[in-house]
Design an enzyme around this catalytic site. Structure first.
Site, PDB file in Angstrom:
ATOM      1  N   ARG A  93     -15.076 -11.323  30.295  1.00  0.00           N
ATOM      2  CA  ARG A  93     -14.885 -12.646  30.842  1.00  0.00           C
ATOM      3  C   ARG A  93     -14.037 -13.531  29.917  1.00  0.00           C
ATOM      4  O   ARG A  93     -13.228 -14.314  30.355  1.00  0.00           O
ATOM      5  CB  ARG A  93     -16.249 -13.320  31.065  1.00  0.00           C
ATOM      6  N   TYR A  94     -14.293 -13.413  28.622  1.00  0.00           N
ATOM      7  CA  TYR A  94     -13.609 -14.242  27.638  1.00  0.00           C
ATOM      8  C   TYR A  94     -12.494 -13.436  26.979  1.00  0.00           C
ATOM      9  O   TYR A  94     -12.554 -12.213  26.947  1.00  0.00           O
ATOM     10  CB  TYR A  94     -14.609 -14.696  26.571  1.00  0.00           C
ATOM     11  N   ARG A  97     -13.837 -11.242  23.534  1.00  0.00           N
ATOM     12  CA  ARG A  97     -15.116 -10.557  23.406  1.00  0.00           C
ATOM     13  C   ARG A  97     -15.535  -9.991  24.755  1.00  0.00           C
ATOM     14  O   ARG A  97     -15.141 -10.499  25.800  1.00  0.00           O
ATOM     15  CB  ARG A  97     -16.199 -11.469  22.848  1.00  0.00           C
ATOM     16  N   CYS A 106     -35.367  -1.397  30.661  1.00  0.00           N
ATOM     17  CA  CYS A 106     -35.915  -2.394  29.745  1.00  0.00           C
ATOM     18  C   CYS A 106     -37.366  -2.026  29.438  1.00  0.00           C
ATOM     19  O   CYS A 106     -37.979  -1.249  30.158  1.00  0.00           O
ATOM     20  CB  CYS A 106     -35.903  -3.785  30.373  1.00  0.00           C
ATOM     21  N   CYS A 110     -38.285  -8.481  33.378  1.00  0.00           N
ATOM     22  CA  CYS A 110     -38.538  -9.908  33.516  1.00  0.00           C
ATOM     23  C   CYS A 110     -38.253 -10.293  34.963  1.00  0.00           C
ATOM     24  O   CYS A 110     -37.185  -9.964  35.491  1.00  0.00           O
ATOM     25  CB  CYS A 110     -37.627 -10.689  32.576  1.00  0.00           C
ATOM     26  N   CYS A 113     -34.835 -12.071  35.662  1.00  0.00           N
ATOM     27  CA  CYS A 113     -33.638 -11.497  35.032  1.00  0.00           C
ATOM     28  C   CYS A 113     -32.348 -11.804  35.790  1.00  0.00           C
ATOM     29  O   CYS A 113     -32.280 -11.686  37.004  1.00  0.00           O
ATOM     30  CB  CYS A 113     -33.798  -9.988  34.918  1.00  0.00           C
ATOM     31  N   ARG A 115     -29.752  -9.988  35.642  1.00  0.00           N
ATOM     32  CA  ARG A 115     -29.235  -8.714  36.178  1.00  0.00           C
ATOM     33  C   ARG A 115     -30.290  -8.016  37.026  1.00  0.00           C
ATOM     34  O   ARG A 115     -30.412  -6.788  37.020  1.00  0.00           O
ATOM     35  CB  ARG A 115     -28.771  -7.818  35.028  1.00  0.00           C
ATOM     36  N   ASP A 273     -29.863 -19.092  35.914  1.00  0.00           N
ATOM     37  CA  ASP A 273     -28.749 -18.716  36.782  1.00  0.00           C
ATOM     38  C   ASP A 273     -29.224 -18.677  38.233  1.00  0.00           C
ATOM     39  O   ASP A 273     -30.423 -18.542  38.502  1.00  0.00           O
ATOM     40  CB  ASP A 273     -28.218 -17.329  36.382  1.00  0.00           C
ATOM     41  N   ASP A 310     -24.435 -21.303  32.610  1.00  0.00           N
ATOM     42  CA  ASP A 310     -23.441 -20.258  32.829  1.00  0.00           C
ATOM     43  C   ASP A 310     -22.880 -20.543  34.218  1.00  0.00           C
ATOM     44  O   ASP A 310     -23.597 -20.435  35.215  1.00  0.00           O
ATOM     45  CB  ASP A 310     -24.088 -18.869  32.739  1.00  0.00           C
ATOM     46  N   LYS A 317     -19.961 -20.052  29.917  1.00  0.00           N
ATOM     47  CA  LYS A 317     -21.028 -20.968  29.505  1.00  0.00           C
ATOM     48  C   LYS A 317     -20.471 -22.357  29.226  1.00  0.00           C
ATOM     49  O   LYS A 317     -19.503 -22.496  28.496  1.00  0.00           O
ATOM     50  CB  LYS A 317     -21.708 -20.410  28.262  1.00  0.00           C
TER      51      LYS A 317
HETATM   52  C1  LIG Z   1     -22.387 -14.882  27.126  1.00  0.00           C
HETATM   53  C2  LIG Z   1     -21.299 -13.948  27.225  1.00  0.00           C
HETATM   54  C3  LIG Z   1     -20.511 -13.637  26.110  1.00  0.00           C
HETATM   55  C4  LIG Z   1     -20.770 -14.212  24.741  1.00  0.00           C
HETATM   56  O1  LIG Z   1     -20.575 -15.573  24.695  1.00  0.00           O
HETATM   57  P1  LIG Z   1     -20.703 -16.353  23.313  1.00  0.00           P
HETATM   58  O2  LIG Z   1     -20.590 -17.787  23.686  1.00  0.00           O
HETATM   59  O3  LIG Z   1     -19.590 -15.877  22.439  1.00  0.00           O
HETATM   60  O4  LIG Z   1     -22.030 -15.995  22.732  1.00  0.00           O
HETATM   61  C5  LIG Z   1     -19.482 -12.759  26.264  1.00  0.00           C
HETATM   62  N1  LIG Z   1     -19.194 -12.212  27.472  1.00  0.00           N
HETATM   63  C6  LIG Z   1     -19.909 -12.504  28.557  1.00  0.00           C
HETATM   64  C7  LIG Z   1     -19.543 -11.879  29.848  1.00  0.00           C
HETATM   65  C8  LIG Z   1     -20.986 -13.378  28.482  1.00  0.00           C
HETATM   66  O5  LIG Z   1     -21.711 -13.648  29.570  1.00  0.00           O
HETATM   67  S1  SF4 Z   2     -33.983 -10.393  30.851  1.00  0.00           S
HETATM   68 FE1  SF4 Z   2     -33.370  -8.661  32.186  1.00  0.00          FE
HETATM   69  S2  SF4 Z   2     -32.163  -7.329  30.863  1.00  0.00           S
HETATM   70 FE2  SF4 Z   2     -33.333  -8.699  29.519  1.00  0.00          FE
HETATM   71  S3  SF4 Z   2     -35.221  -7.552  29.045  1.00  0.00           S
HETATM   72 FE3  SF4 Z   2     -35.662  -8.871  30.799  1.00  0.00          FE
HETATM   73  S4  SF4 Z   2     -35.274  -7.536  32.566  1.00  0.00           S
HETATM   74 FE4  SF4 Z   2     -34.277  -6.597  30.831  1.00  0.00          FE
END
Ligand SMILES: *Cc1c(COP(=O)(O)O)cnc(C)c1O
Ligand code: SF4
Length: 370
Positions: A93-94, A97, A106, A110, A113, A115, A273, A310, A317
């Site tokens: 996304r960025y 990174r 996991c 959670c 979550c 995801r 989210d 986010d 973010k």
């Molecule tokens: C949160 C996130 C990051 C890391 O973001 P930082 O602000 O650098 O901690 C990188 N990629 C994705 C897709 C994210 O959701």
């Molecule tokens: S937040 Fe989602 S990915 Fe993280 S430990 Fe919980 S279930 Fe797993």
């Protein structure tokens, strides 16, 4: 077999197994939920649950509200991660990174979550998929920061993790590696001396963990965190605002104080989210701002995370702050401190020409602009 694997093997995965502990649960309704969104509560985390609707129970026990389909802005992938995935296991996304999602398993699922669309389902990530993700990272020189995520990466075996870290470290442009894991909170026994010994070979390596409530900071968790910190790993924590779990500033005052005592620096506090099946956890944005307000000035600055949303749709973010700056004018900034007292800060006036490193010919134009 390692202790953590034994604990995980005896995790509760069928709601019926909860009936004896919590007779009030409607097991049939929970079965329907768990068929869509898998349940896994390992005995360690289960031991922290007092009642199903306490802050720990709410995080791990399915809730029929997860299947509510009323009018809702929620969707399965609100951060558009799938469309930002140029290769298997990678979310990019960025610019500099990327997330590297190495497993969908996991130590506890959670209920809130982000995801939820993926975790615990029967479409495991294969070594070939991880290989393809690594290849993408290797051929994308902009990526200097890789965040190993999931699921929970620390559910991989020591050997698998060691191999992934070794492969990442072979890529010259990868400067730092981060691990995002809830294991120190939900299955601290996984943080063995051997694991810490592996991780410390791949510095600079950071680890962000995920605690939501002070009751999760148990002696076992403290030991796991201390083992990681002793391996020289800078530790951070990410939390999410969750209704009925931590939507009270006093919870974060306590949680963050305890985390700091374990050398864990609160990093992000997320607004929930818009994830399908988690709407019942959402809180007003004002609650998150109130948490920051309760921390800033009142306790160590180290205990104050950044409160972020986010952005739905994949914008990344975005930090939100309580209103400290009341006005930023050309001559003066008006602001209030943590007690709500008003202060002003005079702006810097026009500087003498000699100090300005600006070519003289452009000076008049600049002056008009500012
Ligand atoms: C949160 C996130 C990051 C890391 O973001 P930082 O602000 O650098 O901690 C990188 N990629 C994705 C897709 C994210 O959701
Ligand atoms: S937040 Fe989602 S990915 Fe993280 S430990 Fe919980 S279930 Fe797993």
């Amino acid at each position: 077999m390692e202790l953590w694997r034994k604990i995980l093997n005896s995790a509760v995965r069928q709601p019926a197994q909860l009936q004896r502990l919590f007779p009030s649960l409607d097991v049939k309704a929970l079965d329907t939920v768990a068929e869509t969104y898998p349940m896994c509560i390992n005995p360690y985390y289960l031991s922290l649950v007092g009642t199903p609707d306490d802050p720990i129970g709410r995080q791990c026990i399915p809730d029929p509200a997860e299947l509510d389909l009323g009018a809702s802005p929620c969707s399965a992938d609100p951060l558009a991660e799938e469309s930002l995935s140029p290769a298997p296991c990678v979310v990019h996304r960025y610019p500099d990174r990327a997330l590297f999602t190495v497993t969908t398993r996991c130590a506890m699922y959670c209920r809130f979550c982000t995801r939820k669309r993926k975790v615990g389902l029967d479409n495991p990530i294969t070594p070939e998929m991880r290989r393809a993700g690594l290849d993408y990272i290797a051929r994308t020189p902009e990526i200097r920061d890789v965040i190993i995520s999931g699921g929970d990466p620390l559910l991989l075996s020591d050997e698998e993790l060691d191999q992934i870290l070794l492969d990442l470290r072979k890529i010259p442009h990868v400067e730092i590696i981060r691990i995002g894991t809830r294991v120190p909170c939900v299955l601290p026994h996984r943080v063995t001396r051997r694991l810490a010994g592996i991780l410390r070979r791949y510095h600079p390596l950071f680890l962000n963990t995920h605690f939501e409530h002070p009751n999760e900071v148990t002696p076992q968790a403290v030991r796991a965190l201390s083992r990681l910190a002793d391996a020289g790993i800078p530790l951070g924590n990410q939390s999410v605002m969750l209704r009925g779990v931590n939507d009270d500033p006093a919870v974060f005052v306590e949680l963050n104080r305890r985390l700091l005592a374990c050398r864990v620096r609160p990093y992000y506090l997320y607004q929930a989210d818009l994830v399908l099946g988690t709407e019942h956890f959402r809180t007003p944005v004002e609650d998150g701002l109130a948490v920051i307000q309760a921390l800033r000035g009142h306790t160590s600055g180290l205990a104050v995370p950044q409160f972020v949303i986010d952005a739905p749709g994949g914008g990344g973010k975005i930090p939100l702050l309580p209103r400290y700056a009341l006005s930023v004018e050309r001559d003066e900034v008006q602001m209030q401190n943590y007690k709500g007292e008003l202060y002003s800060y005079p702006q810097v006036g026009p500087q003498p020409q000699a100090v300005r490193a600006v070519p003289p010919s452009r000076e008049p134009e600049r002056a008009r602009l500012t």
